[in-house]
Design a protein around this motif. Sequence first.
Motif, PDB file in Angstrom:
ATOM      1  N   ILE A 166       0.833  -1.202   0.000  1.00  0.00           N
ATOM      2  CA  ILE A 166       0.000   0.000   0.000  1.00  0.00           C
ATOM      3  C   ILE A 166       0.873   1.260   0.000  1.00  0.00           C
ATOM      4  O   ILE A 166       0.544   2.257  -0.616  1.00  0.00           O
ATOM      5  N   GLN A 197      -0.291  -4.301   2.341  1.00  0.00           N
ATOM      6  CA  GLN A 197      -1.716  -4.168   2.651  1.00  0.00           C
ATOM      7  C   GLN A 197      -2.087  -5.129   3.776  1.00  0.00           C
ATOM      8  O   GLN A 197      -1.717  -6.298   3.739  1.00  0.00           O
ATOM      9  N   ALA A 211      -0.608   3.296  -2.758  1.00  0.00           N
ATOM     10  CA  ALA A 211      -1.489   2.481  -3.596  1.00  0.00           C
ATOM     11  C   ALA A 211      -1.067   2.580  -5.071  1.00  0.00           C
ATOM     12  O   ALA A 211      -1.896   2.736  -5.964  1.00  0.00           O
ATOM     13  N   ARG A 221      -7.126   3.887   4.324  1.00  0.00           N
ATOM     14  CA  ARG A 221      -6.612   2.622   3.798  1.00  0.00           C
ATOM     15  C   ARG A 221      -5.283   2.313   4.468  1.00  0.00           C
ATOM     16  O   ARG A 221      -4.832   1.182   4.466  1.00  0.00           O
ATOM     17  N   LEU A 222      -4.647   3.377   4.949  1.00  0.00           N
ATOM     18  CA  LEU A 222      -3.429   3.221   5.746  1.00  0.00           C
ATOM     19  C   LEU A 222      -3.484   4.228   6.882  1.00  0.00           C
ATOM     20  O   LEU A 222      -3.741   5.413   6.669  1.00  0.00           O
ATOM     21  N   THR A 236      -4.825  -1.366   7.817  1.00  0.00           N
ATOM     22  CA  THR A 236      -3.379  -1.420   7.660  1.00  0.00           C
ATOM     23  C   THR A 236      -2.781  -0.286   8.485  1.00  0.00           C
ATOM     24  O   THR A 236      -3.232   0.859   8.372  1.00  0.00           O
TER      25      THR A 236
END
Lengths: 315, 255
Positions: free
Chosen positions: B5, B30, B65, B170-171, B202
């Motif tokens: 990621i 990820q 990403a 997402r992170l 994550t």
Amino acid sequence: MRAANLSFFAISAAALVLPLAVTNPYYLHTAIAMMVNAVLALSLNFILGYVGEKSLGHAAFFGIGGYTAALLALNLGVPAWGTLLAGGVVSGLFGLAVGFPTLRLRGPYFAIATLGFGAILQLIATNWTSLTKGPMGIPGVPPLAFAGLIFRNERPYYYVALLLLALAAYLTWRLAHSRIGRAFVAIRQNFDLAESVGIDTFRFKLAAFVLGTVLAGVVGAFYAHYTNFISPKALESYITLNVVTMVIIGGEGTLIGPILGAILVTLLPEVLRVAENFRLVIFGFILLLTIIYAPSGIVGLARAAWQKRGGERLA
Amino acid sequence: MPEQILQVSDLTIRFGGLVAVDGVSFSVPQGGITGLIGPNGAGKTTIFNAVTGFLAPTGGRILFAGQDVTRRKPHELAALGLARTFQHTSLFPDLTVRQNVWTAMHLALPETFWQVLATPPRRHPDGEQRVQEILDLLELAERADQAASSLPYGEQRKLEIALALAVKPRLLLLDEPAAGMNPEEAQRLTETIQQLRRLGLTILLVEHNMRLVMGVCDYIHVIEHGRKIAEGAPSQVAHDPKVIEVYLGRRGTNA
Ligand SMILES: Nc1ncnc2c1ncn2[C@@H]1O[C@H](COP(=O)(O)OP(=O)(O)O)[C@@H](O)[C@H]1O
Ligand SMILES: [Mg+2]
């Protein structure tokens, strides 16, 4: 909430019938001045109060609105109302020009730029005599009119001012309770955190500033029509100081605060009846006391008192 | 190999003459929790600041990403799904806990200027529910109407995580979330982080509390003086002589 609604309707009703009961033009004039000040204070409140950026040239935007209206009406025969709109648009464009390069920077650049802009505009208004007629100002700005009726006394202006105030209050109220208002406050409370949760701080700062300058321009245009006159005095820095004082002593970043501040700042000189130079000293002093002892202004003091009294019941 | 990621390559950050980060490369897969550890002043926060757009790196490249995001602004990165907490407590102090989370939901509740002014005020049931979920997850629901600044320290730190979660990351980058916590608070934080992992988040974690780091991380990168000196699974890193020297060679570092 109920009590707040009730007092809101009571005050609105009182404001609507006041000119029918009060015929003394001096009182009506004071009420109009108060409302013009309140609109100005609310217009500064977006950037200074909600976002917390020091805007130190607000009188310039009031003046731009006034000069735009005067020049368009006298030179091009633009009808009234169109001039109010134009006053707002031109002032907003200047706001954009000042804010765009400076609001993206951190540090005192925006404060310095607005301060400088105010000073420069005053110089231009005073010295570009072919356009502005210089320090003597532009007389004969035509009165407002509606459906063929020319506004000759205070009463119709009172209602226009009330309408502008209602508009400014509505804007403030709706924005404050929206995602946009939350973004404004987030920037003031914690700039880095605001960015990190996805708030485009530059865009929202610019929006708050430009919105305020548009509003200041509209009310400046209105005032030029109402007094049939505009001069460099409208751009003087003491007007900026007045407006800043209203916002801060009333309570920055609130709806009621700047309105209360405007009422106080308008009435105080009338009550005190002191020389203009001395007023500045008094306002400066009040401002200083507020910043030191009541940084959230009258609204902040009232909230603290309310919580002390009713804290148990609220919890 | 799982998708990466975050990929940081050859990251260098100078402050005048000081090289705070010197050619550091690492990536975050990820899912799971990656640790970034090292003594004080090693450059961990500086790396975070560069990855989240608060600092423009002097050199190197950051892929998020798969996209090159070097020199993007923090709010743009947030929109892409990158959220962080700060080493020093960072909240909207005068707002209530609930208002804090609402404010952090900025990206989830798009509302244009005209919508605000021209349509009647409306509620956002989905948003409200999400705020409640986040408050429940971090055990802050009972504090919802208190000013953030009035919370005890441990809960302020949890609220910071709540704000980052509101971004729907997402992170998630956590910078010393346990700093200043007592052992009991740190233990509960460990549980919270484990729970976030179970929810599929994550996380890139900077932390000095070694019990926490060793307990939750799948993989660890060790930084010293702006350089990466080791990497590996927690057990590997814990036995790496270079790492032992860095940590034990300095008396007093509780790390
Ligand atoms: N904005 C800055 N200006 C100058 N030096 C900085 C700045 N930020 C960090 N540093 C320096 O960079 C080095 C790394 O700091 P930092 O990233 O905070 O370390 P860590 O988070 O690993 O403790 C330190 O020497 C610190 O003093
Ligand atoms: Mg650090």
